[in-house]
Enzyme design. Structure first.
Site, PDB file in Angstrom:
ATOM      1  CG  HIS A 147      -1.517   1.420   4.249  1.00  0.00           C
ATOM      2  ND1 HIS A 147      -1.369   2.791   3.861  1.00  0.00           N
ATOM      3  CD2 HIS A 147      -0.387   1.330   5.089  1.00  0.00           C
ATOM      4  CE1 HIS A 147      -0.330   3.394   4.811  1.00  0.00           C
ATOM      5  NE2 HIS A 147       0.481   2.489   5.146  1.00  0.00           N
ATOM      6  CG  ASP A 222      -1.809  -1.347  -1.207  1.00  0.00           C
ATOM      7  OD1 ASP A 222      -0.270  -1.715  -1.444  1.00  0.00           O
ATOM      8  OD2 ASP A 222      -1.943  -0.845  -0.199  1.00  0.00           O
ATOM      9  CD  GLN A 225       3.459  -4.585   3.714  1.00  0.00           C
ATOM     10  OE1 GLN A 225       4.363  -5.415   4.205  1.00  0.00           O
ATOM     11  NE2 GLN A 225       3.732  -3.445   4.456  1.00  0.00           N
ATOM     12  CE  LYS A 248       5.277  -0.138   2.705  1.00  0.00           C
ATOM     13  NZ  LYS A 248       5.399   0.024   4.174  1.00  0.00           N
ATOM     14  CB  CYS A 388      -1.056   3.649   7.856  1.00  0.00           C
ATOM     15  SG  CYS A 388       0.156   4.839   8.571  1.00  0.00           S
TER      16      CYS A 388
END
Ligand code: PLP
Length: 437
Positions: A147, A222, A225, A248, A388
């Site tokens: 991302h 990261d 997700q 999220k 993104c």
């Protein structure tokens, strides 16, 4: 079908879209819906306990401080961390920028302010700062699946320090290709996504971390997700830093978290300066608080922090194993269905194994924005655009795509209805299946 997160907990799932269709929300990868308990906690904090944290002795300030730290404990527990390893940030983007900015500062020799204590401690902090110092000849490794939030801060850091930006390329189906030679003895930082927000592919964290550790590089995960969808244990993953966002993971917007190993956070100078992050302030010099307070300058979004804590508790109550199992079934169903539709191509692995429920696809001959509009008119909320993540779209030879993503409140019936609607999309544009045969 029952869902791990009861649908009645989520008011937004019961609304209709203009035209009267019931909403089918398949955009949780962008931002998830929130259960009533999260919104009640935010409202309660604002209505009854609103006070500045760590700044007062009155009841409301004390209640706010307790709620603020309780939320830190909840979020830490969700991700297998200690509370003092969790720093509140605005979102993952800010968390990732924080690391890159601080590494830039250390590289310019601005870490001195936190090298305090006895000789042994000073030596330890200086050694860690040396690990976090970038010079020409050093490199930062990312992947082509990132991302932009985990790409541009590292690009900028390399421009500022003269270090080289390198990346792992992708396999044909969009997985990270952990090729030899990308990480070498000059690698100082390895930053990579846990789960791609385009393909849903789960990264080989163990392998990447082992390679980074072999050359003494720090690792940045990261986890945007992954944290909302699978059990995540940051200590077990053995990464140095991680970032994830409240909005999220069924929590509020405006709040996220940076995870950092205590010894690293301790050696890092502040990112922002002001109130709440200091010990002693004189006109010519200031000493800084220990982490995490050192990185939480100014009045914090207390209600949002509280909401993120309640979201973490909500997820732990339903059980991350149950969330993972449920979303696996939805993803399997979606992949099986989409791969049967002529003219629709899944971007990423088509097997549900080692991937999660963010499913991007290309509809031949129809722009993703048109796909999104046609589906929206029928109640389906999906994401369209480049999400993104432009480089991974280039990898697949497209500028943009459409994406359905799942959460613990989605049902198999919603997936089936979505598949039926998707199968009809090309016909709205006069593109018949026969053309493809
Ligand atoms: N990383 C990944 C993988 C994401 O999916 C996102 C958001 O879509 C981000 C980072 C940035 O998150 P935020 O916008 O909450 O900072």
């Amino acid at each position: 079908m029952s869902t791990p997160a009861p649908r009645e907990d989520f008011p937004a799932l019961h609304r209709t879209v203009p035209g009267g269709e019931t909403l089918v929300y398949l955009d949780s990868g962008a931002t998830s819906q929130k259960p009533q308990v999260v919104m009640d906690a935010v409202t309660h904090q604002e209505m009854h306990s609103n006070g500045a944290v760590k700044r007062g002795s009155h009841t409301l300030a004390a209640e706010s401080t307790i709620a603020y730290e309780k939320a830190r404990e909840s979020v830490a527990r969700l991700v297998g961390a200690d509370p003092e390893e969790i720093v509140w940030t605005k979102n993952s983007t800010e968390a990732l920028n924080l690391i890159a900015y601080v590494i830039d500062d250390i590289s310019r020799g601005r870490g001195e302010a936190v090298v305090r204590g006895g000789r042994k401690k000073k030596e330890r902090l200086s050694a860690i700062q040396e690990r976090l110092t970038l010079r020409e000849g050093d490199n930062v490794v990312i992947t082509a699946a990132e991302h932009h939030a985990n790409l541009i801060p590292w690009q900028e850091l390399c421009i500022r320090t003269g270090a080289e930006l390198r990346w792992f390329d992708l396999t044909e189906d969009g997985r990270i290709d952990v090729a030899d030679g990308v990480i070498d003895e000059n690698t100082k930082v390895v930053a990579f996504t846990h789960v791609s927000n385009v393909t849903g592919a789960v990264s080989p964290v163990d392998e990447i971390v082992a390679r980074a550790q072999a050359v003494g590089a720090v690792t940045v995960l990261d986890a945007c997700q992954s944290v909302p969808h699978i059990p995540v244990d940051l200590h077990a993953l053995d990464v140095d830093f991680a970032a994830f966002s409240g909005h999220k993971m069924l929590g509020p917007t405006g709040i996220g978290a940076l995870y950092g190993r205590t010894e690293l956070l301790e050696a890092m100078p502040p990112f922002l300066f002001g109130g709440s992050m200091v010990e002693i302030v004189r006109m010519d010099k200031t000493t800084y608080a220990n982490p995490p307070a050192r990185f939480e300058a100014g009045t914090q979004p207390v209600a949002q922090v509280v909401g993120m804590g309640v979201a973490a508790e909500y997820l732990m109550n339903i059980g991350m194993d149950a969330v993972e199992r449920h979303e696996y079934e939805l993803t399997k169903r979606a992949l099986e269905g989409i791969t049967q539709i002529p003219g629709v191509r899944v971007l990423g692995p088509t097997s549900p194994d080692q991937r999660l429920g963010v499913v991007a696809f290309d509809v031949e001959g129809v722009h993703p924005h048109d796909v999104g509009q046609v589906l929206d008119a029928q109640g389906f909320a999906i994401r369209v655009g480049h999400h993104c993540a432009q480089p991974i779209h280039q990898h697949f030879g497209v500028h943009a795509s459409s994406r359905a993503s799942f959460a613990p409140y989605n049902t198999a019936e919603e997936v089936d209805r979505f598949l039926e609607a998707l199968a009809r999309v090309r016909s709205y544009f006069g593109l018949e299946d026969e053309e493809l045969r």
